[in-house]
Design a protein around this motif. Sequence first.
Motif, short mmCIF file in Angstrom:
data_model
loop_
_atom_site.label_atom_id
_atom_site.label_comp_id
_atom_site.label_asym_id
_atom_site.label_seq_id
_atom_site.Cartn_x
_atom_site.Cartn_y
_atom_site.Cartn_z
N ALA A 32 -2.23 -10.75 -15.89
CA ALA A 32 -1.74 -11.88 -16.67
C ALA A 32 -0.98 -11.40 -17.89
CB ALA A 32 -2.92 -12.76 -17.09
N ALA A 33 0.13 -12.07 -18.20
CA ALA A 33 0.93 -11.76 -19.39
C ALA A 33 0.59 -12.78 -20.45
CB ALA A 33 2.42 -11.80 -19.05
N ALA A 34 -0.01 -12.33 -21.53
CA ALA A 34 -0.51 -13.24 -22.55
C ALA A 34 0.59 -14.06 -23.18
CB ALA A 34 -1.27 -12.45 -23.62
N ALA A 35 1.79 -13.47 -23.34
CA ALA A 35 2.86 -14.16 -24.05
C ALA A 35 3.31 -15.41 -23.31
CB ALA A 35 4.04 -13.21 -24.25
N THR A 36 3.29 -15.40 -22.02
CA THR A 36 3.82 -16.51 -21.26
C THR A 36 2.76 -17.22 -20.43
OG1 THR A 36 4.36 -15.10 -19.39
CG2 THR A 36 6.06 -15.38 -21.06
N GLY A 37 1.53 -16.70 -20.41
CA GLY A 37 0.52 -17.29 -19.56
C GLY A 37 0.84 -17.12 -18.09
N SER A 38 1.52 -16.03 -17.76
CA SER A 38 1.95 -15.80 -16.39
C SER A 38 1.12 -14.71 -15.72
CB SER A 38 3.43 -15.42 -16.35
OG SER A 38 3.62 -14.18 -17.01
N HIS A 39 1.20 -14.70 -14.41
CA HIS A 39 0.53 -13.67 -13.63
C HIS A 39 1.45 -13.25 -12.51
CE1 HIS A 39 -2.23 -11.84 -10.70
NE2 HIS A 39 -2.97 -11.54 -11.74
N SER A 40 1.57 -11.95 -12.30
CA SER A 40 2.41 -11.46 -11.20
C SER A 40 1.64 -10.43 -10.40
CB SER A 40 3.71 -10.86 -11.72
OG SER A 40 3.49 -9.63 -12.37
N THR A 41 1.95 -10.39 -9.12
CA THR A 41 1.32 -9.45 -8.20
C THR A 41 2.40 -8.72 -7.43
OG1 THR A 41 -0.62 -10.87 -7.96
CG2 THR A 41 -0.26 -9.20 -6.26
N SER A 42 2.43 -7.40 -7.53
CA SER A 42 3.41 -6.60 -6.81
C SER A 42 2.95 -6.34 -5.38
CB SER A 42 3.61 -5.25 -7.52
OG SER A 42 4.14 -5.44 -8.82
N VAL A 43 3.92 -6.21 -4.49
CA VAL A 43 3.65 -5.92 -3.08
C VAL A 43 4.30 -4.59 -2.75
CG1 VAL A 43 3.88 -6.74 -0.70
CG2 VAL A 43 3.69 -8.40 -2.58
N SER A 44 3.52 -3.63 -2.32
CA SER A 44 4.04 -2.29 -2.05
C SER A 44 4.99 -2.29 -0.86
CB SER A 44 2.89 -1.32 -1.76
OG SER A 44 2.28 -1.62 -0.51
N ALA A 45 5.81 -1.25 -0.78
CA ALA A 45 6.74 -1.13 0.36
C ALA A 45 5.98 -1.06 1.67
CB ALA A 45 7.61 0.12 0.17
N ALA A 46 4.83 -0.37 1.65
CA ALA A 46 4.03 -0.27 2.88
C ALA A 46 3.50 -1.64 3.29
CB ALA A 46 2.87 0.70 2.67
N ASP A 47 3.07 -2.43 2.32
CA ASP A 47 2.56 -3.76 2.63
C ASP A 47 3.68 -4.70 3.08
OD1 ASP A 47 -0.06 -3.10 2.14
OD2 ASP A 47 -0.08 -3.87 0.09
N GLN A 48 4.88 -4.50 2.57
CA GLN A 48 6.01 -5.31 3.03
C GLN A 48 6.31 -5.01 4.50
OE1 GLN A 48 9.46 -5.34 0.28
NE2 GLN A 48 8.05 -4.46 -1.22
N GLN A 49 6.29 -3.75 4.86
CA GLN A 49 6.52 -3.38 6.26
C GLN A 49 5.41 -3.91 7.16
OE1 GLN A 49 9.25 -1.93 7.67
NE2 GLN A 49 10.10 -2.30 5.62
N ALA A 50 4.19 -3.90 6.64
CA ALA A 50 3.07 -4.43 7.42
C ALA A 50 3.22 -5.93 7.63
CB ALA A 50 1.75 -4.13 6.69
N ALA A 51 3.75 -6.63 6.62
CA ALA A 51 3.96 -8.08 6.76
C ALA A 51 4.99 -8.39 7.83
CB ALA A 51 4.39 -8.67 5.42
N LEU A 52 6.05 -7.59 7.89
CA LEU A 52 7.07 -7.79 8.93
C LEU A 52 6.48 -7.60 10.32
CD1 LEU A 52 10.17 -6.00 7.36
CD2 LEU A 52 9.82 -8.46 7.62
N ARG A 53 5.63 -6.60 10.46
CA ARG A 53 4.99 -6.37 11.76
C ARG A 53 3.98 -7.46 12.08
NH1 ARG A 53 4.86 -1.08 9.58
NH2 ARG A 53 2.64 -1.35 9.06
#
Length: 338
Positions: A32-53
């Motif tokens: 979470a980013a305190a300044a904006t009240g936001s939250h982000s989640t990164s997706v690794s290159a390996a997980d992106q390839q797994a999602a395509l499969r």
Amino acid sequence: MRRAATLFSTLALAATGCMLGTAHAAPAGTSAAAATGSHSTSVSAADQQAALRFWTPERLRGAREMTAPASRTTTATPATAAPGAPVVVPPLAAPASAAAASTPGVGTFASSPTAWTGGGLISTTVGKVFFQRADGGTFACSATVANSDNKSVVLTAGHCVVDAGTGEVYRNWVFIPGYANGNRPFGTFTATRLFNVAQYVSTGGNANWDFAFAALGQVNGRSVANTVGAEGIAFNSATGRHTHSFGYGGSDAEGNGERLNHCEGDEFPDAGRAGSTMWGIDCVQSGGSSGGGFLADFDTSTGGGSLVGNISVSAGSNEYHPTLGNEALDLYRQAGAA
């Protein structure tokens, strides 16, 4: 046959305000980013390839339409900060190759969900989202490409990105623009980073915060906007205007999630929930349309307009969308810089 779900919200559109490009901002981290009240989640290159499969034709057909968490949509107090200055980002025309595949036409008025036959930019920029929850269940939502600095951003619903009850961010998250009857005319774009406002989880799913953005990877070396075009997007915009909503509802009447549907109407405030800052129209798309865009200044002959929200929740014969204010603008800028 897929199960139809409960209803979602429509978006309020912007008409006035300054015409600006997106402002640059540093990408958010994975917390979470305190300044904006936001939250982000990164997706690794390996997980992106797994999602395509992972997303085989069989799994696409088996995904269930996502429903809004209806029991978590109210609050006793309004949940948005004071409005800021209007910001409007213009649409981006589709490349000739995408435009040729979807000849602009003229859509008909739709006071109930109607198959979109008008072609144009909207038919390439709206698509289906598919993802998997931690329990292994697979689900479908809708999303729309929004013009941004990195040309790689889609707007969807918060409940299509994260479980507000647990904070679980969904995995194997992909976007298929122009989806129709199982076809992927422009390929499958994987999420590289998912963004939601922290308040959506901290409030247990208050629908005022039920919006999210995804930054996407490339297909064949091209971003999603440079592949299919992008709709405009407006923040802190005027409300109470004529708007259009688009999504992939899962009912029999809507084609069981296999075609793009359309609603339209004059916006009115959500008076049925204490503290709601949402706006809606007298038309309801069913499960699977969740996250689909509401647009103002929509041109039915070209399919272009300004996103002012996303389908979120429904009540009776009405569907509602959260307004895109300062918090949404901050989140969008982070996604556009990712």
